[in-house]
Design a protein around this motif. Structure first.
Motif: not given
Length: 295
Positions: A178-189, A191-207
């Motif tokens: 598997f691979s993780v690329n947080p930049k896939n969500y940069d464009e939505y930052k 557009i969406l108010d308060g959206f932080k993208g894919y965070t370290d906490e998100d990755f911890k939850e995936f792990k």
């Protein structure tokens, strides 16, 4: 975290990790047994849903004309977030989708009236190929406690209950890259108010679910399928690696994983975590190997 890579290993003993439509383990045209990414994602989603988290892309049912049927995408969305129609603002739909933990990790396709949204997931999982050399497919006959109802209605003499089959492998070891690329969500930052993208906490939850969801998911055909290995590689820079599962060496006789080639690929500028079922799997590596069962 700028990039992350890794491998998830699944052991299957007298079970069927991922069957095709004939009931046999999925395999390529050359007979190589593998499991799809969907087979791995499903127990992760089920674990999240059972914990009360929002999971969008998980089958749920509705009563319709006296029977149960799977909900449509619109019905599933409304189950989680309330009324939806063609006038619902796209920003509202995006915000709601990103509030689903499966979408936050794996992305989504949402094609309903007035909306045509495609989100490329930060987490991409490949196909998991079996690296065990001596896998055999076992077919087990199962005796049902019931007669064939159609034969009884037609007046045929039915003295035996019906027979079924259960198809399994005696032993297989699947490895998913598997691979993780947080930049896939940069464009939505923007557009969406308060959206932080894919965070370290998100990755911890995936792990967390990557290490335990399969073992937890013990259905009839999946009992005997367990998480046995996990490798997580995190970079603070933009480093690009291929599918690491292809570089794993597996000793079928000794049930040992050799990470020597991966060590060369990864280099010394990464944070690396290795987990394994140390009771049944050996790991040859310079990195510390932690127990899959540690909290």
């Amino acid at each position: 975290m700028k990039r992350a890579y890794g491998v998830i290993g699944i052991r299957s003993i007298m079970s069927n990790w991922n069957a095709d439509f004939t009931g046999r383990p999925k395999s390529t045209s050359e007979g190589e047994i593998f499991g799809s990414d969907k087979a791995l994602k499903y127990p992760m989603k089920k674990m999240w849903a059972d914990e009360g988290k929002n999971v969008m892309y998980l089958k749920s049912y509705i009563e319709d004309k006296g029977s149960l049927r799977p909900k449509t995408l619109k019905e599933r969305y409304e189950e989680l977030f309330g009324k939806f129609d063609k006038k619902t603002p796209t920003k509202d739909v995006l915000n709601n989708l990103f509030n689903c933990i499966d979408v936050k990790n794996f992305g989504a396709t949402f094609a309903e009236e007035g909306q045509n949204i495609s989100i490329t997931g930060a987490v991409q999982i490949g196909q998991g190929f079996n690296k065990f050399e001596d896998t055999n497919v076992e077919v087990q006959d199962i005796l049902s406690p019931f007669s064939d109802g159609k034969k009884v209605k037609s007046g045929e003499d039915v003295n035996q209950s019906t027979l079924g089959t259960k198809i399994m492998v005696d032993e297989a070891h699947y490895f998913y890259g598997f691979s993780v690329n947080p930049k896939n969500y940069d464009e939505y930052k923007d557009i969406l108010d308060g959206f932080k993208g894919y965070t370290d906490e998100d990755f911890k939850e995936f792990k967390r679910v990557a290490k335990s969801a399969v073992t937890r998911f013990a259905t009839n055909s999946k009992y005997g399928c367990d998480n046995e290995f996990a490798l997580f590689v995190e970079y603070e820079n933009e480093k690009y690696l291929p599918d690491l599962s292809e570089y794993i060496k597996f000793d079928s006789q000794n049930r040992e994983v050799d990470l020597s080639v991966i060590e060369e690929l990864v280099g010394d500028d990464a944070k690396v975590e290795v987990f394994a079922d140390t009771y049944k799997l050996k790991v040859k590596t310079k990195w510390e190997v932690k127990s899959m069962y540690e909290k």
